[in-house]
Design a protein around this motif. Structure first.
Motif, PDB file in Angstrom:
ATOM      1  N   ALA A 180       0.830  -1.201   0.000  1.00  0.00           N
ATOM      2  CA  ALA A 180       0.000   0.000   0.000  1.00  0.00           C
ATOM      3  C   ALA A 180       0.868   1.256   0.000  1.00  0.00           C
ATOM      4  N   GLU A 181       1.915   1.248   0.812  1.00  0.00           N
ATOM      5  CA  GLU A 181       2.808   2.403   0.873  1.00  0.00           C
ATOM      6  C   GLU A 181       3.556   2.589  -0.445  1.00  0.00           C
ATOM      7  N   ALA A 182       3.918   1.464  -1.090  1.00  0.00           N
ATOM      8  CA  ALA A 182       4.625   1.544  -2.368  1.00  0.00           C
ATOM      9  C   ALA A 182       3.732   2.161  -3.444  1.00  0.00           C
ATOM     10  N   PHE A 183       2.477   1.745  -3.531  1.00  0.00           N
ATOM     11  CA  PHE A 183       1.576   2.299  -4.541  1.00  0.00           C
ATOM     12  C   PHE A 183       1.252   3.761  -4.240  1.00  0.00           C
ATOM     13  N   GLN A 184       1.123   4.100  -2.967  1.00  0.00           N
ATOM     14  CA  GLN A 184       0.873   5.497  -2.639  1.00  0.00           C
ATOM     15  C   GLN A 184       2.076   6.369  -2.958  1.00  0.00           C
ATOM     16  N   SER A 185       3.286   5.791  -3.001  1.00  0.00           N
ATOM     17  CA  SER A 185       4.474   6.578  -3.323  1.00  0.00           C
ATOM     18  C   SER A 185       4.462   7.047  -4.769  1.00  0.00           C
ATOM     19  N   VAL A 186       3.712   6.360  -5.648  1.00  0.00           N
ATOM     20  CA  VAL A 186       3.582   6.798  -7.047  1.00  0.00           C
ATOM     21  C   VAL A 186       2.176   7.354  -7.299  1.00  0.00           C
ATOM     22  N   HIS A 187       1.467   7.689  -6.210  1.00  0.00           N
ATOM     23  CA  HIS A 187       0.136   8.304  -6.270  1.00  0.00           C
ATOM     24  C   HIS A 187      -0.871   7.425  -7.012  1.00  0.00           C
ATOM     25  N   TYR A 188      -0.787   6.106  -6.788  1.00  0.00           N
ATOM     26  CA  TYR A 188      -1.764   5.211  -7.400  1.00  0.00           C
ATOM     27  C   TYR A 188      -2.818   4.849  -6.362  1.00  0.00           C
ATOM     28  N   PRO A 189      -4.115   4.954  -6.704  1.00  0.00           N
ATOM     29  CA  PRO A 189      -5.173   4.704  -5.719  1.00  0.00           C
ATOM     30  C   PRO A 189      -5.419   3.217  -5.503  1.00  0.00           C
ATOM     31  N   ILE A 190      -5.795   2.869  -4.296  1.00  0.00           N
ATOM     32  CA  ILE A 190      -6.246   1.507  -3.986  1.00  0.00           C
ATOM     33  C   ILE A 190      -7.710   1.586  -3.572  1.00  0.00           C
ATOM     34  N   LEU A 191      -7.974   2.114  -2.397  1.00  0.00           N
ATOM     35  CA  LEU A 191      -9.341   2.427  -1.974  1.00  0.00           C
ATOM     36  C   LEU A 191      -9.329   3.813  -1.331  1.00  0.00           C
ATOM     37  N   PRO A 192      -9.221   4.878  -2.135  1.00  0.00           N
ATOM     38  CA  PRO A 192      -9.190   6.221  -1.558  1.00  0.00           C
ATOM     39  C   PRO A 192     -10.554   6.616  -1.009  1.00  0.00           C
TER      40      PRO A 192
END
Length: 254
Positions: A180-192
């Motif tokens: 989750a932290e890795a995807f947020q580092s490239v501003h990719y949403p998971i469940l915003p």
């Protein structure tokens, strides 16, 4: 030199990660999961350990583990040994590199982020790879262990918040927090979380609150089913019930 606390945490982590011999998952179909993976894919795993029992209970999902696929090209770029194409957070060993054999025999699911460029996928993998060697915090391990003595009746509304465990030290990885932290580092949403009154304005959910299930239900990840890749026709299947009945040999006359 390790302290007694670190040794206790390691032993407890090994106990929680130990597969239960009586647990049987649904037999996986003969699918070419490995051949369908692309760099940046999230591989969900239905585990059979004591820790998996806790995560499945708290998330009400069959997915108890998540790993990030690196791919051969990215592995060569980072100097990763051949055959170690996944980055995962293991309870006993911490963030580590493993091969596909670690998941063989388990039910798997591929969740693919959509719309990321090659440069963004590279940054995503770099972020996760930089954390290889980070360990679980002992407080996190104790928090997880207490749900096995025995599993308490936790209200559904509280279960997600109970996964935000431990001291909050950013060098301590737990469960799917790393991904989750890795995807947020490239501003990719998971469940915003959608901001009230705005259709396209969101705010990030804290990365400690994500679970493996969230990658499955996220509207921003495509679920890749290898059996359907390249086309599928139900007429290709053969059914046991449609086969001719076996002939029963007649008994010889007396």
């Amino acid at each position: 030199m390790t302290t007694w606390r670190e040794r206790c945490g390691y032993w407890l982590g090994c106990w929680l990660s130990c597969p239960r011999p009586w647990h049987r998952t649904v037999a996986p179909y003969d699918e070419d999961v490995r051949g369908c993976l692309r760099p940046g894919d999230v591989l969900l795993v239905e585990g059979s350990s004591r820790l998996s029992t806790v995560i499945k209970y708290l998330t009400q999902s069959s997915w108890s583990h998540a790993a990030l696929y690196v791919g051969e090209h990215q592995a060569r770029r980072l100097g990763i040994a051949p055959g170690q194409g996944f980055i995962e957070a293991d309870l006993a060993e911490g963030v580590r590199l493993v091969g596909f054999d670690a998941y063989r025999g388990h039910t798997l699911r591929i969740c693919r982020p959509v719309g990321l460029s090659a440069a963004e996928i590279e940054r995503l993998i770099d972020f996760a790879h930089a954390r290889v060697g980070h360990r679980y915090d002992l407080r996190n391990i104790v928090d997880l262990a207490r749900y096995l003595m025995p599993l308490p009746p936790v209200p559904v509304a509280w279960r997600r918040s109970l996964l935000a465990l431990g001291s909050g030290d950013p060098t301590r990885a737990i469960c799917s927090t790393l991904l989750a932290e890795a995807f947020q580092s490239v501003h990719y949403p998971i469940l915003p979380i959608r901001v009230a009154g705005h259709r396209r304005l969101f705010r990030r959910r804290h990365y400690t609150l994500f679970t493996p299930r969230d990658f499955d239900i996220s509207p921003f990840f495509a679920v890749v089913k290898p059996r359907l890749v390249g086309g599928f026709s139900p007429r290709e299947l053969r059914w046991l019930e449609d086969l001719p009945a076996p002939r029963v040999p007649a008994w010889p006359a007396p």
